[in-house]
Structures are given as structure tokens and as C-alpha cells.
Design a protein around this motif. Structure first.
Motif, PDB file in Angstrom:
ATOM      1  N   ASN A  83       0.818  -1.213   0.000  1.00  0.00           N
ATOM      2  CA  ASN A  83       0.000   0.000   0.000  1.00  0.00           C
ATOM      3  C   ASN A  83       0.851   1.262   0.000  1.00  0.00           C
ATOM      4  O   ASN A  83       0.526   2.237  -0.693  1.00  0.00           O
ATOM      5  N   ALA A  84       1.948   1.237   0.745  1.00  0.00           N
ATOM      6  CA  ALA A  84       2.822   2.411   0.800  1.00  0.00           C
ATOM      7  C   ALA A  84       3.450   2.702  -0.560  1.00  0.00           C
ATOM      8  O   ALA A  84       3.516   3.863  -1.003  1.00  0.00           O
ATOM      9  N   GLU A  85       3.883   1.664  -1.258  1.00  0.00           N
ATOM     10  CA  GLU A  85       4.506   1.862  -2.566  1.00  0.00           C
ATOM     11  C   GLU A  85       3.463   2.245  -3.616  1.00  0.00           C
ATOM     12  O   GLU A  85       3.748   3.042  -4.524  1.00  0.00           O
ATOM     13  N   ALA A  86       2.248   1.691  -3.491  1.00  0.00           N
ATOM     14  CA  ALA A  86       1.180   2.085  -4.414  1.00  0.00           C
ATOM     15  C   ALA A  86       0.801   3.541  -4.196  1.00  0.00           C
ATOM     16  O   ALA A  86       0.552   4.283  -5.163  1.00  0.00           O
ATOM     17  N   LYS A  87       0.781   3.981  -2.955  1.00  0.00           N
ATOM     18  CA  LYS A  87       0.479   5.388  -2.668  1.00  0.00           C
ATOM     19  C   LYS A  87       1.556   6.302  -3.240  1.00  0.00           C
ATOM     20  O   LYS A  87       1.259   7.360  -3.826  1.00  0.00           O
ATOM     21  N   ALA A  88       2.824   5.889  -3.094  1.00  0.00           N
ATOM     22  CA  ALA A  88       3.938   6.694  -3.605  1.00  0.00           C
ATOM     23  C   ALA A  88       3.905   6.793  -5.126  1.00  0.00           C
ATOM     24  O   ALA A  88       4.399   7.771  -5.703  1.00  0.00           O
ATOM     25  N   SER A  89       3.306   5.795  -5.795  1.00  0.00           N
ATOM     26  CA  SER A  89       3.219   5.817  -7.262  1.00  0.00           C
ATOM     27  C   SER A  89       2.435   7.028  -7.742  1.00  0.00           C
ATOM     28  O   SER A  89       2.764   7.625  -8.771  1.00  0.00           O
ATOM     29  N   GLY A  90       1.383   7.386  -7.008  1.00  0.00           N
ATOM     30  CA  GLY A  90       0.596   8.566  -7.348  1.00  0.00           C
ATOM     31  C   GLY A  90      -0.546   8.278  -8.308  1.00  0.00           C
ATOM     32  O   GLY A  90      -0.647   7.200  -8.914  1.00  0.00           O
ATOM     33  N   VAL A  91      -1.428   9.265  -8.443  1.00  0.00           N
ATOM     34  CA  VAL A  91      -2.603   9.134  -9.300  1.00  0.00           C
ATOM     35  C   VAL A  91      -2.176   8.819 -10.735  1.00  0.00           C
ATOM     36  O   VAL A  91      -1.294   9.468 -11.299  1.00  0.00           O
ATOM     37  N   GLY A  92      -2.800   7.778 -11.314  1.00  0.00           N
ATOM     38  CA  GLY A  92      -2.494   7.396 -12.689  1.00  0.00           C
ATOM     39  C   GLY A  92      -1.391   6.368 -12.829  1.00  0.00           C
ATOM     40  O   GLY A  92      -1.106   5.913 -13.943  1.00  0.00           O
ATOM     41  N   ALA A  93      -0.779   5.965 -11.687  1.00  0.00           N
ATOM     42  CA  ALA A  93       0.244   4.904 -11.690  1.00  0.00           C
ATOM     43  C   ALA A  93       1.327   5.148 -12.736  1.00  0.00           C
ATOM     44  O   ALA A  93       1.802   4.223 -13.387  1.00  0.00           O
ATOM     45  N   ARG A  94       1.666   6.439 -12.907  1.00  0.00           N
ATOM     46  CA  ARG A  94       2.725   6.834 -13.856  1.00  0.00           C
ATOM     47  C   ARG A  94       2.452   6.262 -15.257  1.00  0.00           C
ATOM     48  O   ARG A  94       3.342   5.778 -15.945  1.00  0.00           O
ATOM     49  N   GLY A  95       1.199   6.374 -15.667  1.00  0.00           N
ATOM     50  CA  GLY A  95       0.812   5.987 -17.026  1.00  0.00           C
ATOM     51  C   GLY A  95       0.517   4.527 -17.237  1.00  0.00           C
ATOM     52  O   GLY A  95       0.190   4.118 -18.357  1.00  0.00           O
ATOM     53  N   LEU A  96       0.590   3.719 -16.186  1.00  0.00           N
ATOM     54  CA  LEU A  96       0.342   2.282 -16.322  1.00  0.00           C
ATOM     55  C   LEU A  96      -1.152   1.996 -16.199  1.00  0.00           C
ATOM     56  O   LEU A  96      -1.848   2.586 -15.381  1.00  0.00           O
ATOM     57  N   MET A  97      -1.638   1.100 -17.038  1.00  0.00           N
ATOM     58  CA  MET A  97      -3.052   0.721 -17.006  1.00  0.00           C
ATOM     59  C   MET A  97      -3.180  -0.789 -16.916  1.00  0.00           C
ATOM     60  O   MET A  97      -2.358  -1.528 -17.476  1.00  0.00           O
ATOM     61  N   VAL A  98      -4.221  -1.230 -16.209  1.00  0.00           N
ATOM     62  CA  VAL A  98      -4.523  -2.655 -16.101  1.00  0.00           C
ATOM     63  C   VAL A  98      -5.967  -2.867 -16.551  1.00  0.00           C
ATOM     64  O   VAL A  98      -6.867  -2.107 -16.185  1.00  0.00           O
ATOM     65  N   PHE A  99      -6.178  -3.915 -17.353  1.00  0.00           N
ATOM     66  CA  PHE A  99      -7.523  -4.382 -17.678  1.00  0.00           C
ATOM     67  C   PHE A  99      -7.729  -5.656 -16.847  1.00  0.00           C
ATOM     68  O   PHE A  99      -7.116  -6.690 -17.141  1.00  0.00           O
TER      69      PHE A  99
END
Length: 415
Positions: free
Chosen positions: A313-329
């Protein structure tokens, strides 16, 4: 003092809880059981493993509560759609086919080609391997002798109640997920049974949640009192009841293995939504997104093997909104509502050498939230009022994920 014993038969294990009559949890215990994956896309369980886990979890919880003489009622909630053929002697004739199983794509095509939209008008469901009817048709095609020997097809709730009482009964919330129940008439559908050659004598009677199914007769559960066993209900509808989601406007969203949303409605609104019976005398619009929490669990096992969810969770929070352009389907076991594509595959899109494991975790969380928003938009376009989401399930322990749900859906989210 008197207590009630609740049994939650989930996809991975059995949780038993002893409660006071005021609803206070006194003691609980959890026992896991295995799933089997004999071929890609197949998911099976052994019904006898369910029962062994029920016995172990119940005996442990009751002993912790020192309530062996004081349990006056028991009930069961369960993973839905999962079904097992049982002989007249009570023996499972095959492993149960689990709701996650995708082997029945051919049977789904057959249902669509023969009955089309009529299935939806009768049952409220869209043909998908998720539901029980395609599983039964698969057995009828591949193991007709076994089907002939089958006394009753039982859902998880039905088998556990049968083992406790000797009586065979299901409830409307569970029956409505088989694709064999007429949602408006609230009985098994003769039309569907006749169309596909299904013998309705092989199915339990349908009762109301809360009615008495019988007395506890199985002495493997070490309770000296003689409690009644009440007809229970499907896990998602029971969760909705527990969260107070019994009237239109409130939506329950549970993210565990998958994400399951329930919205009480007065009537079926059509569209790509599906509809089921509630555990109270209402119907509900339902959303099923098959791989959500299980997808984040896959990320944890693959990239955070010896670390906690707090680190993820801490690393996901640090990634920031939009996950630095990464998308998952998030369609790693097909796509549920509103897509209804059992052959859809999951995708991680935009991955570069510059991305981190935290970006992947964040992208999974956001993808699930956007699928929830897609379905909220669909509900509202059909005229279903939504004023708030009530979140539960394992994902609700993540403050980050809860906030992402609120930010994406722009709805108040209560946890």
C-alpha cells in the motif's frame, strides 16, 4: 446466556462466529480448504473438505466461547453458484465446480443460441460460466451416467445444511444465481428446465431466509444443546443486509476475491445489469467483477513475496494518481458486468523498464475502481438511484484503496 452460530462458507475457507443475541461477536475461528485446478480455467473443490472445515471451525469457535450448551440457532452464508452432485446416500459424485471455473464457454454459447434474451427475462441473469446451469449442462454432456445417479444438485449452503440436519433446502438468494429460477415467479423455471432437459426433482425446495430448516442432528459439531438450523443466504446478499443495504440508493461493494456490488431495486431495469433475489423480499441489481482482490494478491505474491500489504500500500500510494501511465484491464478470469465476455483476458498496458512494482499495484487498484465506476454509470443510466457506496471485504482494510474508490466514483464511500 444464549448465542447464535454463524457459518460463512467462502471461496477459500470456512469462518465460524459465535454471537450474542445483541449481535456482539464473542469468538470466531477460520479453517481453509483447498481448491483444485486440473486444467487451465478449471476450478474445483471437494464438498467433503467444506464439511471438515465447517466442523473444525465451528468446534473451535464454540469452544473458545464456552458455548457448547448455549447455542440456540445456526445459519449459513456461502459462496454462490458453486454446485456439487450428491447421491442418495449423501456422497458427492464429483468435485464441485466453483463459480470461478470457465470450462463451460461452449454451454454458454448453447444457452445463448437456444434461448437468447429469454433467459434474462426469466432469471435476471446473462449467460456466463459463472452461473450454475452451464456447469450442470457440462456434466450432462460429459458425464451423463453421473447425472443419472445424482439425487440432488446442491449449492454450498445446501450441502452444509443437509450435513447438519439431513434436510435439503436452498433459499431464494442462492437459487436465483443458478440460472434456473424464475425471478418474478420465485420458483424453479419449468421453461428453462424443459428446454435443456434438466430434471427439477434433482434440486432442493426453495425456502425463505430465516425459516427453520431443521435441528442440528450431526454430532460431529460438538454442541450439546439442540439448536435449530435456519435457512441462510448467499454471501453477497447477506453482506448487503449486514451493511444496511435494503433500500434503493445504497449500494454495497465488496472487494475480496472479486468485486461484487448489490443495489436494491423495485424492478428489473434491463440493460447489461443482472438481477437476483435479496435475502429480504426484494430483488437486487448485481455487478460481478471476477478478478480484483485476487489480482492484487497475485501482484503481492509475484512482486512482494516476503513483505506485508502495508509495504504494498505504501509503494502504491507513492506511485501517485495514474500509476505513472500504467493501465490494467482486470479481466484475468473473463469479464463480468457489463461486458459479459468469458473469453476476455487481462492486460497490463504501458509497462516499461521505468515502472516499479508499486506502479503495478496502484494500477490494479485504479482499474478495479474504474470498473466499479463503469457499473455505477450503467446503473444510473438505467434509472437506478445511487447516493452512496458501502464498502467491505478485504480491500476495505486498505485506506488507499477506499480513497481511490471515492475519488474515481465521486460517491460517498462508507467503510
Amino acid at each position: 446466556m444464549s448465542y447464535v452460530l454463524g457459518i460463512d462458507a467462502g471461496t477459500t475457507g470456512i469462518r465460524a462466529g459465535v454471537y450474542s443475541l445483541e449481535g456482539e461477536l464473542v469468538a470466531q475461528s477460520y479453517t481453509e480448504f483447498p481448491s483444485y485446478y486440473p486444467h487451465p480455467g478449471w476450478v474445483e473443490q471437494n464438498a467433503e473438505d467444506w464439511w471438515k472445515s465447517v466442523v473444525k471451525a465451528c468446534n473451535s469457535a464454540v469452544k473458545l466461547a464456552k458455548a457448547e450448551d448455549d447455542i440456540f440457532a445456526i445459519s449459513v452464508t456461502n459462496q454462490r453458484e458453486t454446485i456439487v452432485p450428491i447421491s442418495k446416500s449423501g456422497t458427492p459424485l464429483a468435485r464441485a465446480i466453483v463459480w470461478q471455473d470457465r470450462r463451460t464457454v461452449g454451454e454458454v454459447r448453447r444457452i445463448k443460441s437456444i434461448m437468447g434474451e429469454e433467459v434474462f427475462r426469466i432469471t435476471g441473469l446473462k449467460p456466463d460460466p459463472y452461473f450454475s446451469l452451464p456447469k450442470i449442462l457440462w456434466w450432462m454432456k460429459n458425464y451423463p451416467e453421473m447425472v443419472e445417479k445424482t439425487w440432488k444438485f446442491m449449492l454450498v449452503h445446501d450441502y452444509i445444511v443437509y450435513k447438519m440436519t439431513g434436510n435439503v433446502v436452498t433459499d431464494f438468494s442462492n437459487a436465483s444465481r443458478t440460472m434456473l429460477m424464475d425471478l418474478n415467479k420465485r420458483n424453479w423455471s419449468d421453461k428453462i428446465a424443459e428446454t435443456f432437459g434438466v430434471d427439477l426433482d434433482k434440486f432442493p425446495e426453495i425456502g425463505n431466509s430465516g425459516e427453520v430448516a431443521g435441528e442440528l442432528r450431526n454430532r460431529e459439531i460438538e454442541i450439546r444443546s439442540r439448536p435449530v438450523v435456519a435457512v441462510g443466504g448467499g454471501d453477497q446478499q447477506c453482506s448487503a443486509l449486514g451493511l444496511g443495504v435494503v433500500e434503493e440508493g445504497k449500494v454495497k461493494s465488496t472487494t475480496g476475491t472479486g468485486t461484487f456490488m448489490i443495489a436494491p431495486v423495485e424492478k428489473m431495469h434491463g440493460g447489461e445489469m443482472i438481477y437476483s433475489a435479496h435475502v429480504v423480499p426484494k430483488i437486487v441489481a448485481e455487478v460481478s467483477i471476477f478478478t480484483t482482490g485476487s489480482l492484487l494478491d497475485w501482484v503481492k505474491r509475484s512482486f512482494f513475496q516476503n513483505e506485508s500489504y502495508e509495504v504494498l500500500n505504501a509503494e502504491a500510494k507513492a506511485s501517485g494518481v495514474g500509476a505513472r501511465g500504467l493501465m490494467v484491464f482486470p479481466f484475468f478470469s473473463g469479464a463480468g458486468c457489463p461486458h459479459w465476455n468469458p473469453e476476455a483476458k487481462g492486460t497490463i498496458y504501458g509497462l516499461t523498464l521505468g515502472h516499479s512494482r508499486g506502479d503495478i499495484a496502484r494500477a490494479v487498484m485504479e482499474s478495479v475502481a474504474f470498473e466499479v465506476k463503469t457499473n455505477i454509470d450503467l446503473m444510473e443510466s438505467l434509472g437506478i438511484k445511487i447516493t452512496e457506496l458501502r464498502l467491505d471485504g478485504g480491500a476495505a482494510r486498505s485506506a488507499l484503496w477506499n480513497q481511490i474508490f471515492a475519488d474515481v466514483t465521486r460517491k460517498p464511500c462508507l467503510v
